[in-house]
Design a protein around this motif. Sequence first.
Motif, mmCIF file in Angstrom:
data_model
loop_
_atom_site.group_PDB
_atom_site.id
_atom_site.type_symbol
_atom_site.label_atom_id
_atom_site.label_comp_id
_atom_site.label_asym_id
_atom_site.label_seq_id
_atom_site.Cartn_x
_atom_site.Cartn_y
_atom_site.Cartn_z
ATOM 1 N N ILE A 145 16.840 18.626 -7.458
ATOM 2 C CA ILE A 145 17.553 18.704 -6.523
ATOM 3 C C ILE A 145 18.723 19.728 -6.997
ATOM 4 O O ILE A 145 19.465 19.140 -7.745
ATOM 5 C CB ILE A 145 18.181 17.338 -5.878
ATOM 6 N N PRO A 146 19.109 21.050 -6.594
ATOM 7 C CA PRO A 146 20.079 21.722 -7.142
ATOM 8 C C PRO A 146 21.474 21.034 -6.861
ATOM 9 O O PRO A 146 21.707 20.776 -5.571
ATOM 10 C CB PRO A 146 19.876 23.054 -6.449
ATOM 11 N N GLY A 147 22.203 21.108 -7.975
ATOM 12 C CA GLY A 147 23.603 20.267 -7.488
ATOM 13 C C GLY A 147 23.664 18.928 -7.539
ATOM 14 O O GLY A 147 24.616 18.337 -7.419
ATOM 15 N N TYR A 148 22.450 18.292 -7.762
ATOM 16 C CA TYR A 148 22.431 16.580 -7.975
ATOM 17 C C TYR A 148 22.452 16.435 -9.290
ATOM 18 O O TYR A 148 21.509 16.737 -9.937
ATOM 19 C CB TYR A 148 21.375 16.120 -6.918
ATOM 20 N N SER A 149 23.142 15.630 -9.784
ATOM 21 C CA SER A 149 23.364 14.991 -11.029
ATOM 22 C C SER A 149 23.499 13.593 -11.185
ATOM 23 O O SER A 149 23.630 12.742 -12.068
ATOM 24 C CB SER A 149 24.269 15.488 -11.873
ATOM 25 N N GLY A 150 22.974 12.667 -9.874
ATOM 26 C CA GLY A 150 23.298 11.350 -9.755
ATOM 27 C C GLY A 150 22.219 10.613 -10.612
ATOM 28 O O GLY A 150 21.307 11.222 -11.230
ATOM 29 N N THR A 151 22.170 9.255 -10.539
ATOM 30 C CA THR A 151 21.283 8.405 -11.059
ATOM 31 C C THR A 151 20.022 8.008 -10.281
ATOM 32 O O THR A 151 19.441 7.005 -10.839
ATOM 33 C CB THR A 151 22.089 7.156 -11.545
ATOM 34 N N ASP A 152 19.955 8.328 -9.216
ATOM 35 C CA ASP A 152 19.155 7.727 -8.374
ATOM 36 C C ASP A 152 17.839 8.417 -8.203
ATOM 37 O O ASP A 152 16.681 8.229 -7.410
ATOM 38 C CB ASP A 152 19.413 7.551 -6.889
ATOM 39 N N ASN A 153 17.648 9.571 -8.983
ATOM 40 C CA ASN A 153 16.417 10.594 -8.937
ATOM 41 C C ASN A 153 15.526 10.029 -10.121
ATOM 42 O O ASN A 153 15.249 10.468 -11.132
ATOM 43 C CB ASN A 153 16.667 11.953 -9.205
ATOM 44 N N VAL A 154 15.097 8.718 -9.812
ATOM 45 C CA VAL A 154 14.341 8.018 -10.782
ATOM 46 C C VAL A 154 13.127 7.555 -10.207
ATOM 47 O O VAL A 154 13.062 7.301 -9.104
ATOM 48 C CB VAL A 154 14.836 6.979 -11.618
ATOM 49 N N PRO A 155 11.896 7.258 -10.925
ATOM 50 C CA PRO A 155 10.606 6.964 -10.253
ATOM 51 C C PRO A 155 10.818 5.722 -9.318
ATOM 52 O O PRO A 155 10.229 5.586 -8.234
ATOM 53 C CB PRO A 155 9.921 6.555 -11.268
ATOM 54 N N VAL B 137 0.780 -1.267 0.051
ATOM 55 C CA VAL B 137 0.171 -0.022 0.146
ATOM 56 C C VAL B 137 0.993 1.383 0.152
ATOM 57 O O VAL B 137 0.596 2.079 -0.755
ATOM 58 C CB VAL B 137 -1.001 -0.077 0.892
ATOM 59 N N ALA B 138 2.058 1.184 0.639
ATOM 60 C CA ALA B 138 2.697 2.467 0.729
ATOM 61 C C ALA B 138 3.430 2.557 -0.475
ATOM 62 O O ALA B 138 3.703 3.737 -0.930
ATOM 63 C CB ALA B 138 3.889 2.402 1.913
ATOM 64 N N TRP B 139 3.814 1.384 -1.147
ATOM 65 C CA TRP B 139 4.497 1.600 -2.476
ATOM 66 C C TRP B 139 3.562 2.254 -3.510
ATOM 67 O O TRP B 139 3.847 3.093 -3.945
ATOM 68 C CB TRP B 139 4.844 -0.057 -2.975
ATOM 69 N N SER B 140 2.230 1.855 -3.508
ATOM 70 C CA SER B 140 1.190 2.353 -4.415
ATOM 71 C C SER B 140 0.984 3.958 -4.002
ATOM 72 O O SER B 140 0.648 4.575 -5.012
ATOM 73 C CB SER B 140 0.120 1.615 -4.334
ATOM 74 N N MET B 141 1.282 4.310 -2.538
ATOM 75 C CA MET B 141 0.875 5.499 -2.297
ATOM 76 C C MET B 141 2.271 6.451 -2.781
ATOM 77 O O MET B 141 2.008 7.887 -2.826
ATOM 78 C CB MET B 141 0.857 5.817 -0.941
ATOM 79 N N GLY B 142 3.376 6.002 -2.956
ATOM 80 C CA GLY B 142 4.448 6.697 -3.215
ATOM 81 C C GLY B 142 4.534 7.327 -4.720
ATOM 82 O O GLY B 142 3.828 7.077 -5.758
ATOM 83 N N SER B 143 5.123 8.597 -4.576
ATOM 84 C CA SER B 143 5.224 9.534 -5.780
ATOM 85 C C SER B 143 6.541 8.887 -6.560
ATOM 86 O O SER B 143 7.716 8.953 -5.960
ATOM 87 C CB SER B 143 5.323 10.735 -5.341
ATOM 88 N N GLY B 144 6.270 8.826 -7.758
ATOM 89 C CA GLY B 144 7.370 8.682 -8.835
ATOM 90 C C GLY B 144 7.838 10.057 -9.381
ATOM 91 O O GLY B 144 8.809 9.895 -10.403
ATOM 92 N N GLU B 145 7.431 11.053 -8.964
ATOM 93 C CA GLU B 145 7.839 12.279 -9.749
ATOM 94 C C GLU B 145 9.137 12.702 -9.416
ATOM 95 O O GLU B 145 9.563 12.849 -8.224
ATOM 96 C CB GLU B 145 6.824 13.296 -9.205
ATOM 97 N N GLN B 146 10.126 13.016 -10.496
ATOM 98 C CA GLN B 146 11.394 13.429 -10.064
ATOM 99 C C GLN B 146 11.581 14.623 -9.468
ATOM 100 O O GLN B 146 10.570 15.643 -9.638
ATOM 101 C CB GLN B 146 12.211 13.368 -11.519
ATOM 102 N N MET B 147 12.368 14.779 -8.324
ATOM 103 C CA MET B 147 12.649 15.854 -7.751
ATOM 104 C C MET B 147 13.633 16.810 -8.202
ATOM 105 O O MET B 147 14.384 16.439 -9.062
ATOM 106 C CB MET B 147 13.207 15.440 -6.154
#
Length: 161
Positions: free
Chosen positions: A117-127, A105-115
């Motif tokens: 984040i100033p100064g962050y160019s990593g690969t973890d900002n994915v849905p 249920v918590a997974w389904s409530m979670g948002s996949g919208e990318q954030m």
Amino acid sequence: MAKLSYRVSYYVLYVLFAAILVVLGIFYFGGDAQGDAVLAGVDPEMWQPAQTESLLYLMYGLFALTVVAMVVAFILQFGSALKDNPVRALKSLIGVILLVVVMIVAWSMGSGEQMNIPGYSGTDNVPFWLKVTDMFLYTIYFLLGATVLAMLFSSIKKKLS
């Protein structure tokens, strides 16, 4: 057998304490990050420890060790209970099943919208990772609320009886 498990856990505890103290020591006293380790876009006045990765890897390792120990202990305890009283052992699965339901249920409530984040160019900002983070946060909130309610309910029940 109990004495052996006590002695093993006793030594493992102190080995973990020593590892934590060593890593914390090199984190705090290991100096500043140099060269490629310096994060671009971060205020140069801010301290950037050289051994941040060591601390993060220690935390990952301790988390993995905790999860493995929990799963092994659950399986051993369930197997032992299954031999003694199969009905009670199957009833003990209700907690695990409820936890899995809460996580779904918590997974389904979670948002996949990318954030943004100033100064962050990593690969973890994915849905996927954003939903995993939300799932863990919502699960923690639910378990915290359930714990508080259980404490209140048990104290009220104790006063009434």
